[in-house]
Design an enzyme around this catalytic site. Structure first.
Site, PDB file in Angstrom:
ATOM      1  N   SER A   1     -16.122  12.477 -23.177  1.00 47.25           N
ATOM      2  CA  SER A   1     -15.591  11.173 -22.720  1.00 47.25           C
ATOM      3  C   SER A   1     -16.619  10.497 -21.827  1.00 47.25           C
ATOM      4  O   SER A   1     -17.069  11.084 -20.841  1.00 47.25           O
ATOM      5  CB  SER A   1     -14.304  11.376 -21.924  1.00 47.25           C
TER       6      SER A   1
ATOM      7  N   ARG B   1     -10.945  14.825 -12.806  1.00 41.91           N
ATOM      8  CA  ARG B   1     -12.353  15.042 -13.194  1.00 41.91           C
ATOM      9  C   ARG B   1     -13.316  14.975 -12.004  1.00 41.91           C
ATOM     10  O   ARG B   1     -14.445  14.486 -12.123  1.00 41.91           O
ATOM     11  CB  ARG B   1     -12.802  14.019 -14.258  1.00 41.91           C
TER      12      ARG B   1
ATOM     13  N   GLU C   1     -17.591   8.942 -16.492  1.00 38.08           N
ATOM     14  CA  GLU C   1     -17.230  10.363 -16.355  1.00 38.08           C
ATOM     15  C   GLU C   1     -18.494  11.207 -16.547  1.00 38.08           C
ATOM     16  O   GLU C   1     -18.722  12.196 -15.865  1.00 38.08           O
ATOM     17  CB  GLU C   1     -16.169  10.771 -17.391  1.00 38.08           C
TER      18      GLU C   1
HETATM   19  C1  LIG Z   1     -17.601  17.109 -27.782  1.00 39.11           C
HETATM   20  C2  LIG Z   1     -17.263  17.166 -26.324  1.00 39.11           C
HETATM   21  C3  LIG Z   1     -15.926  17.239 -25.929  1.00 39.11           C
HETATM   22  C4  LIG Z   1     -15.582  17.300 -24.583  1.00 39.11           C
HETATM   23  N1  LIG Z   1     -14.255  17.375 -24.220  1.00 39.11           N
HETATM   24  C5  LIG Z   1     -13.918  17.483 -22.909  1.00 39.11           C
HETATM   25  C6  LIG Z   1     -12.531  17.589 -22.528  1.00 39.11           C
HETATM   26  O1  LIG Z   1     -11.620  17.618 -23.335  1.00 39.11           O
HETATM   27  N2  LIG Z   1     -12.249  17.685 -21.205  1.00 39.11           N
HETATM   28  C7  LIG Z   1     -13.209  17.665 -20.249  1.00 39.11           C
HETATM   29  O2  LIG Z   1     -12.889  17.767 -19.057  1.00 39.11           O
HETATM   30  N3  LIG Z   1     -14.526  17.545 -20.586  1.00 39.11           N
HETATM   31  C8  LIG Z   1     -14.898  17.456 -21.881  1.00 39.11           C
HETATM   32  N4  LIG Z   1     -16.220  17.338 -22.222  1.00 39.11           N
HETATM   33  C9  LIG Z   1     -17.246  17.234 -21.152  1.00 39.11           C
HETATM   34  C10 LIG Z   1     -17.825  18.567 -20.692  1.00 39.11           C
HETATM   35  O3  LIG Z   1     -17.763  19.548 -21.717  1.00 39.11           O
HETATM   36  C11 LIG Z   1     -17.134  19.092 -19.437  1.00 39.11           C
HETATM   37  O4  LIG Z   1     -17.239  18.178 -18.365  1.00 39.11           O
HETATM   38  C12 LIG Z   1     -17.727  20.435 -18.978  1.00 39.11           C
HETATM   39  O5  LIG Z   1     -16.914  20.979 -17.977  1.00 39.11           O
HETATM   40  C13 LIG Z   1     -19.152  20.302 -18.464  1.00 39.11           C
HETATM   41  O6  LIG Z   1     -19.678  21.618 -18.353  1.00 39.11           O
HETATM   42  P1  LIG Z   1     -21.242  21.899 -18.544  1.00 39.11           P
HETATM   43  O7  LIG Z   1     -21.475  23.338 -18.311  1.00 39.11           O
HETATM   44  O8  LIG Z   1     -21.714  21.354 -19.837  1.00 39.11           O
HETATM   45  O9  LIG Z   1     -21.821  21.054 -17.309  1.00 39.11           O
HETATM   46  P2  LIG Z   1     -23.029  20.023 -17.292  1.00 39.11           P
HETATM   47  O10 LIG Z   1     -22.749  18.914 -18.242  1.00 39.11           O
HETATM   48  O11 LIG Z   1     -24.313  20.723 -17.437  1.00 39.11           O
HETATM   49  O12 LIG Z   1     -22.902  19.464 -15.798  1.00 39.11           O
HETATM   50  C14 LIG Z   1     -21.788  18.695 -15.413  1.00 39.11           C
HETATM   51  C15 LIG Z   1     -21.705  18.655 -13.884  1.00 39.11           C
HETATM   52  O13 LIG Z   1     -21.381  19.939 -13.410  1.00 39.11           O
HETATM   53  C16 LIG Z   1     -22.340  20.379 -12.448  1.00 39.11           C
HETATM   54  N5  LIG Z   1     -22.520  21.832 -12.605  1.00 39.11           N
HETATM   55  C17 LIG Z   1     -22.697  22.522 -13.768  1.00 39.11           C
HETATM   56  N6  LIG Z   1     -22.813  23.843 -13.511  1.00 39.11           N
HETATM   57  C18 LIG Z   1     -22.710  23.973 -12.173  1.00 39.11           C
HETATM   58  C19 LIG Z   1     -22.767  25.088 -11.272  1.00 39.11           C
HETATM   59  N7  LIG Z   1     -22.962  26.347 -11.709  1.00 39.11           N
HETATM   60  N8  LIG Z   1     -22.633  24.847  -9.947  1.00 39.11           N
HETATM   61  C20 LIG Z   1     -22.443  23.604  -9.481  1.00 39.11           C
HETATM   62  N9  LIG Z   1     -22.385  22.509 -10.271  1.00 39.11           N
HETATM   63  C21 LIG Z   1     -22.512  22.698 -11.601  1.00 39.11           C
HETATM   64  C22 LIG Z   1     -23.603  19.594 -12.769  1.00 39.11           C
HETATM   65  O14 LIG Z   1     -24.402  19.442 -11.615  1.00 39.11           O
HETATM   66  C23 LIG Z   1     -23.023  18.254 -13.219  1.00 39.11           C
HETATM   67  O15 LIG Z   1     -22.708  17.462 -12.101  1.00 39.11           O
HETATM   68  C24 LIG Z   1     -16.594  17.273 -23.573  1.00 39.11           C
HETATM   69  C25 LIG Z   1     -17.943  17.198 -23.968  1.00 39.11           C
HETATM   70  C26 LIG Z   1     -18.272  17.149 -25.319  1.00 39.11           C
HETATM   71  C27 LIG Z   1     -19.729  17.079 -25.699  1.00 39.11           C
END
Ligand SMILES: Cc1cc2nc3c(=O)[nH]c(=O)nc-3n(C[C@H](O)[C@H](O)[C@H](O)COP(=O)(O)OP(=O)(O)OC[C@H]3O[C@@H](n4cnc5c(N)ncnc54)[C@H](O)[C@@H]3O)c2cc1C
Length: 322
Positions: free
Chosen positions: A231, A182, A301
């Site tokens: 998480s 992660r 996380e």
């Molecule tokens: C119900 C639920 C279930 C989930 N299950 C999982 C799972 O099974 N596995 C898992 O790994 N995660 C899980 N997650 C967490 C999340 O979905 C992941 O971490 C996902 O990859 C985050 O993507 P996001 O676009 O929402 O990023 P954000 O939450 O908006 O940002 C997360 C990070 O990524 C960076 N970021 C985002 N976009 C960019 C970009 N274009 N360039 C540079 N940096 C960027 C941000 O600066 C921040 O540091 C879950 C979340 C929820 C709500």
């Protein structure tokens, strides 16, 4: 009365007027995050496309902080908000994905993971079923090394295209992303704009069965319809975060309207109108109790961004001596 955001934007004169994307002062981050909590950003910029983002990065001096967010499914924005600009890639400019060979997919950073798993299914490319259950976008998956069901993004990424703080294009190979659980050690100021991903050929009925299994499993064990950030803590070496949280008696624990989900106790949920302060205080209370109970220091996380409200700081481990 001039707002903080308007005052912030005034320093740029009319230099931002050449941009084609949308600039919003005093942007409400609670509308962006899945937790539906948090303060305002001084300004939000949603670039129209890569050239527009590059122009923006060249205009805004390095002294002005820029924070990039994705779909907001892994974020807790503090109640005091975020100073400087928040950049959020638009679906229109960065939200498409397509198969470019029998095993490879090119995806814009604002494409939802779920959509990429659908593109992979259509093209008969296996290895992306795990994306079917992750609610974020490709930029977040690349930054967080998102993973589930025994697969993580580090296994699928060939290379990523990014813009640096000067608006210049950089291409990083998988090795240059410095992946671990992660986490990526790629420079924190990079904004990922697209990713080249690789799976393997697989029969569509096998892919469909894996995707269905992912969805059914999630719906049975995770509070996927709640306001949550996924998480809350990373799994520590040799154990699971949820087991340690459970053992410390924190399943269902509430502070204000923030709760450790009774269904999956490593998921923190906003049961109503929890503030970011409630949510972070709950998280630190859990960390303190787990530390006391089993000596384990849980690591967040969820990404916590921005400033605390005045006189409402939350101390790591509630300030316990560690
Ligand atoms: C119900 C639920 C279930 C989930 N299950 C999982 C799972 O099974 N596995 C898992 O790994 N995660 C899980 N997650 C967490 C999340 O979905 C992941 O971490 C996902 O990859 C985050 O993507 P996001 O676009 O929402 O990023 P954000 O939450 O908006 O940002 C997360 C990070 O990524 C960076 N970021 C985002 N976009 C960019 C970009 N274009 N360039 C540079 N940096 C960027 C941000 O600066 C921040 O540091 C879950 C979340 C929820 C709500």
């Amino acid at each position: 009365m001039t707002t903080r955001g308007q005052e912030f934007l005034a320093q740029f004169g009319d230099s931002l007027s050449m941009l084609r994307g949308r600039v919003t002062p005093d942007a409400e981050m609670e509308k962006v995050t899945w937790f539906r909590a948090g303060g305002r950003a001084d300004a939000l910029f949603q670039p129209a496309d890569e050239a527009d983002l590059s122009a923006f990065l060249k205009i805004v001096p390095r002294s002005v902080p820029i924070t990039v967010v994705g779909i907001g499914s892994n974020l807790l924005v503090r109640d005091g908000g975020i100073r400087g600009f928040v950049v959020r890639l638009s679906a229109k400019g960065f939200g498409t994905a397509r198969a470019i060979s029998e095993t490879r997919i090119e995806a814009g950073a604002a494409t939802p993971d779920k959509h990429v798993s659908g593109v992979a299914y259509d093209a008969g490319i296996g290895g992306f079923h795990y994306f079917h259950g992750i609610p974020g976008g490709i930029g977040g998956a690349v930054r967080m090394n998102a993973g589930a069901n025994g697969t993580e993004t580090a296994e699928r990424l060939i290379e990523v295209r990014a813009l640096d703080r000067d608006g210049e294009v950089r291409t990083l190979s998988n090795a240059e992303m410095g992946y671990s659980y992660r986490h990526s050690s790629a420079p924190s100021d990079l904004i990922f704009v697209s990713a080249l991903l690789e799976g393997y050929t697989e029969e569509q009925k096998t892919i469909r069965a894996s995707m269905d299994a992912v969805r059914e499993h999630r719906e049975s064990v995770q509070p996927v319809r709640e306001k949550t950030g996924g998480s809350t803590f990373k799994n520590p070496e040799g154990t699971s975060a949820w087991k340690e949280i459970d053992k410390a008696g924190c399943r269902g624990l509430m502070i204000g309207a923030a709760q450790m989900s009774p269904m999956h106790c490593n998921f923190m949920i906003n049961t109503g109108s929890a503030s970011a302060h409630d949510l972070e205080l709950l998280g630190e209370t859990v960390r303190a109790r787990v530390l006391e109970n089993s000596g384990i220091k849980l690591e967040w996380e969820i990404k916590r961004l921005g400033e605390f409200r005045q006189h409402a700081q939350v101390q790591e481990f509630l300030g316990q001596l560690i």
